[in-house]
Each structure stands twice: as structure tokens, then as C-alpha cells.
Scaffold this motif. Sequence first.
Motif, PDB file in Angstrom:
ATOM      1  N   GLN A  47      55.361  46.043  37.290  1.00 44.68           N
ATOM      2  CA  GLN A  47      53.921  46.281  37.389  1.00 44.68           C
ATOM      3  C   GLN A  47      53.524  46.096  35.807  1.00 44.68           C
ATOM      4  O   GLN A  47      52.490  45.255  35.733  1.00 44.68           O
ATOM      5  CB  GLN A  47      53.639  47.439  37.694  1.00 44.68           C
ATOM      6  N   LEU A  50      53.405  42.447  35.069  1.00 42.18           N
ATOM      7  CA  LEU A  50      52.430  41.743  35.825  1.00 42.18           C
ATOM      8  C   LEU A  50      51.085  41.940  35.544  1.00 42.18           C
ATOM      9  O   LEU A  50      50.235  41.351  35.368  1.00 42.18           O
ATOM     10  CB  LEU A  50      52.665  42.058  37.387  1.00 42.18           C
ATOM     11  N   ASP A  51      50.674  43.240  35.018  1.00 47.11           N
ATOM     12  CA  ASP A  51      49.291  43.725  34.588  1.00 47.11           C
ATOM     13  C   ASP A  51      48.994  42.882  33.413  1.00 47.11           C
ATOM     14  O   ASP A  51      47.871  42.454  33.182  1.00 47.11           O
ATOM     15  CB  ASP A  51      49.435  45.247  34.396  1.00 47.11           C
ATOM     16  N   ALA A  54      48.205  39.141  34.254  1.00 48.07           N
ATOM     17  CA  ALA A  54      46.812  39.402  34.855  1.00 48.07           C
ATOM     18  C   ALA A  54      45.871  39.537  33.978  1.00 48.07           C
ATOM     19  O   ALA A  54      44.822  38.842  33.788  1.00 48.07           O
ATOM     20  CB  ALA A  54      46.818  40.225  35.889  1.00 48.07           C
ATOM     21  N   PRO A  59      46.580  33.410  36.927  1.00 49.64           N
ATOM     22  CA  PRO A  59      46.319  33.542  38.514  1.00 49.64           C
ATOM     23  C   PRO A  59      47.226  33.993  39.078  1.00 49.64           C
ATOM     24  O   PRO A  59      48.560  33.967  38.642  1.00 49.64           O
ATOM     25  CB  PRO A  59      45.948  32.250  39.176  1.00 49.64           C
ATOM     26  N   ARG A  60      47.363  34.778  40.227  1.00 50.79           N
ATOM     27  CA  ARG A  60      48.507  35.677  41.010  1.00 50.79           C
ATOM     28  C   ARG A  60      49.758  34.657  41.429  1.00 50.79           C
ATOM     29  O   ARG A  60      50.687  34.762  41.457  1.00 50.79           O
ATOM     30  CB  ARG A  60      48.051  36.779  41.763  1.00 50.79           C
ATOM     31  N   ASP A  61      48.839  33.470  41.811  1.00 49.94           N
ATOM     32  CA  ASP A  61      49.701  32.388  42.618  1.00 49.94           C
ATOM     33  C   ASP A  61      50.539  31.768  41.507  1.00 49.94           C
ATOM     34  O   ASP A  61      51.613  30.902  41.791  1.00 49.94           O
ATOM     35  CB  ASP A  61      49.040  31.617  43.362  1.00 49.94           C
ATOM     36  N   LYS A  62      50.275  31.950  40.237  1.00 54.74           N
ATOM     37  CA  LYS A  62      51.036  31.270  39.109  1.00 54.74           C
ATOM     38  C   LYS A  62      51.926  32.218  38.389  1.00 54.74           C
ATOM     39  O   LYS A  62      52.518  31.742  37.422  1.00 54.74           O
ATOM     40  CB  LYS A  62      50.015  30.545  38.147  1.00 54.74           C
ATOM     41  N   ILE A  63      52.051  33.321  38.966  1.00 57.53           N
ATOM     42  CA  ILE A  63      52.940  34.343  38.196  1.00 57.53           C
ATOM     43  C   ILE A  63      54.295  34.372  39.129  1.00 57.53           C
ATOM     44  O   ILE A  63      53.974  34.741  40.289  1.00 57.53           O
ATOM     45  CB  ILE A  63      52.208  35.776  38.430  1.00 57.53           C
ATOM     46  N   SER A  65      57.927  36.367  39.557  1.00 56.59           N
ATOM     47  CA  SER A  65      58.680  37.593  39.364  1.00 56.59           C
ATOM     48  C   SER A  65      59.797  37.829  40.000  1.00 56.59           C
ATOM     49  O   SER A  65      59.840  37.427  41.022  1.00 56.59           O
ATOM     50  CB  SER A  65      57.459  38.783  39.417  1.00 56.59           C
TER      51      SER A  65
END
Length: 96
Positions: A47, A50-51, A54, A59-63, A65
Amino acid sequence: MPTPADRGPGQPWRPDTPAPAPVAPDTPSADIRIGYARCSTLTQELQTQLDALAAKRIPRDKIFSEKISTRVRVRPQFEAALAAAREIKAHAPHCR
């Protein structure tokens, strides 16, 4: 810094390689960002990474993990991130 077209991962640097042609100033461009986060053990958490990604407005769809050991040579999400980067670069070579 522009990268010569024949320069890629694992390719040796050659001093005689010409720089790529400059992009026309009227060509639209934008930074395209892809993120990758990984933890080695199940007890670690993703997390925080990820934070941070962000916060950089990725964008979340380009991360991509995954929780996978360093010893594992095949990392599916890392390979997916590289594939996405190659696909984007193929369709938008003028973007960074």
C-alpha cells in the motif's frame, strides 16, 4: 535526452550512433506513466508503494503490483508492465 532507435535493453552503447530525428514542435506529446510495485514477502505491504505511485498521478489501471520473492525469475506483473510500455511506445513514439 533522445535515445537512438537502435539502443535498447541489453544493447551496447556505440559512440557513432546518430541521435534520432527531432520531433516536430506541433506534434502533441504527453508524459505517459506506468508504475510497478513489488514486495518480497507476504508480511510486507504494497500500500505504501501504491500510495506513492498514486501521488505521482499514475492512473490505477497503469499500476502493476505483485507480492513475489526476489528469487523468482518470472514476475508476471513486471512482464505485463513492460508489455504495456512497449505497446504504448509503439502507438505513441513521440511521447515520453
